[in-house]
Design a protein around this motif. Structure first.
Motif, PDB file in Angstrom:
ATOM      1  N   THR A  41      30.182  79.876   5.573  1.00 23.35           N
ATOM      2  CA  THR A  41      30.598  78.642   4.895  1.00 23.35           C
ATOM      3  C   THR A  41      31.254  79.006   3.579  1.00 23.35           C
ATOM      4  O   THR A  41      30.935  80.037   2.970  1.00 23.35           O
ATOM      5  N   LEU A  42      32.163  78.142   3.151  1.00 20.30           N
ATOM      6  CA  LEU A  42      32.882  78.394   1.901  1.00 20.30           C
ATOM      7  C   LEU A  42      33.346  77.059   1.351  1.00 20.30           C
ATOM      8  O   LEU A  42      33.846  76.216   2.100  1.00 20.30           O
ATOM      9  N   SER A  43      33.171  76.854   0.055  1.00 20.19           N
ATOM     10  CA  SER A  43      33.632  75.612  -0.555  1.00 20.19           C
ATOM     11  C   SER A  43      34.215  75.917  -1.923  1.00 20.19           C
ATOM     12  O   SER A  43      33.900  76.930  -2.545  1.00 20.19           O
ATOM     13  N   ASP A  44      35.082  75.003  -2.382  1.00 19.45           N
ATOM     14  CA  ASP A  44      35.697  75.181  -3.691  1.00 19.45           C
ATOM     15  C   ASP A  44      34.758  74.660  -4.781  1.00 19.45           C
ATOM     16  O   ASP A  44      33.624  74.246  -4.501  1.00 19.45           O
ATOM     17  N   ALA A  45      35.235  74.640  -6.007  1.00 19.45           N
ATOM     18  CA  ALA A  45      34.411  74.232  -7.146  1.00 19.45           C
ATOM     19  C   ALA A  45      33.943  72.780  -7.033  1.00 19.45           C
ATOM     20  O   ALA A  45      32.917  72.403  -7.593  1.00 19.45           O
ATOM     21  N   ASP A  46      34.690  71.956  -6.282  1.00 21.31           N
ATOM     22  CA  ASP A  46      34.318  70.551  -6.095  1.00 21.31           C
ATOM     23  C   ASP A  46      33.440  70.328  -4.874  1.00 21.31           C
ATOM     24  O   ASP A  46      33.124  69.198  -4.530  1.00 21.31           O
ATOM     25  N   GLY A  47      33.077  71.408  -4.186  1.00 20.72           N
ATOM     26  CA  GLY A  47      32.243  71.294  -3.007  1.00 20.72           C
ATOM     27  C   GLY A  47      33.008  71.011  -1.729  1.00 20.72           C
ATOM     28  O   GLY A  47      32.411  70.795  -0.680  1.00 20.72           O
ATOM     29  N   GLU A  48      34.336  71.006  -1.802  1.00 23.54           N
ATOM     30  CA  GLU A  48      35.165  70.766  -0.619  1.00 23.54           C
ATOM     31  C   GLU A  48      35.238  72.034   0.233  1.00 23.54           C
ATOM     32  O   GLU A  48      35.341  73.132  -0.310  1.00 23.54           O
ATOM     33  N   PRO A  49      35.214  71.889   1.557  1.00 22.77           N
ATOM     34  CA  PRO A  49      35.319  73.066   2.434  1.00 22.77           C
ATOM     35  C   PRO A  49      36.605  73.838   2.152  1.00 22.77           C
ATOM     36  O   PRO A  49      37.634  73.255   1.832  1.00 22.77           O
ATOM     37  N   ASN A  50      36.515  75.143   2.265  1.00 17.97           N
ATOM     38  CA  ASN A  50      37.645  76.013   1.964  1.00 17.97           C
ATOM     39  C   ASN A  50      37.700  77.117   3.013  1.00 17.97           C
ATOM     40  O   ASN A  50      36.670  77.560   3.508  1.00 17.97           O
TER      41      ASN A  50
END
Length: 88
Positions: free
Chosen positions: A25-34
């Motif tokens: 799993t990976l997400s950006d600083a805003d918690g959005e999937p990346n």
């Protein structure tokens, strides 16, 4: 899904060794999937597991970020689309 053996574990970028890590799993600083992230402080590129063609595309995108950190996202996308299309 791509196997871990299909993705290099590291790359030399601008004379320095960068780690390439596959994650679930990976997400950006805003918690959005990346799909990928480039961390210049840690000299690491994180890639979320996915199909081989997607991993290759995302890895190339993140390599451009690592090699040219002053480029904005739009420019990185232009370079990625232009150069990756020729290479593939």
């Amino acid at each position: 899904m791509a196997k871990a053996s299909e993705v290099p574990k590291s790359a030399r970028i601008n004379g320095r060794r960068w780690r390439i890590v596959l994650v679930d799993t990976l997400s950006d600083a805003d918690g959005e999937p990346n799909l990928g992230q480039c961390d210049a402080d840690d000299r690491s590129i994180l890639l979320r597991h996915g199909p081989t063609h997607q991993l290759q595309d995302v890895l190339f995108h993140e390599l451009v970020h690592a090699a040219c950190p002053s480029l904005d996202e739009e420019t990185v996308l232009e370079v990625e689309r232009g150069v990756y299309a020729v290479l593939s």
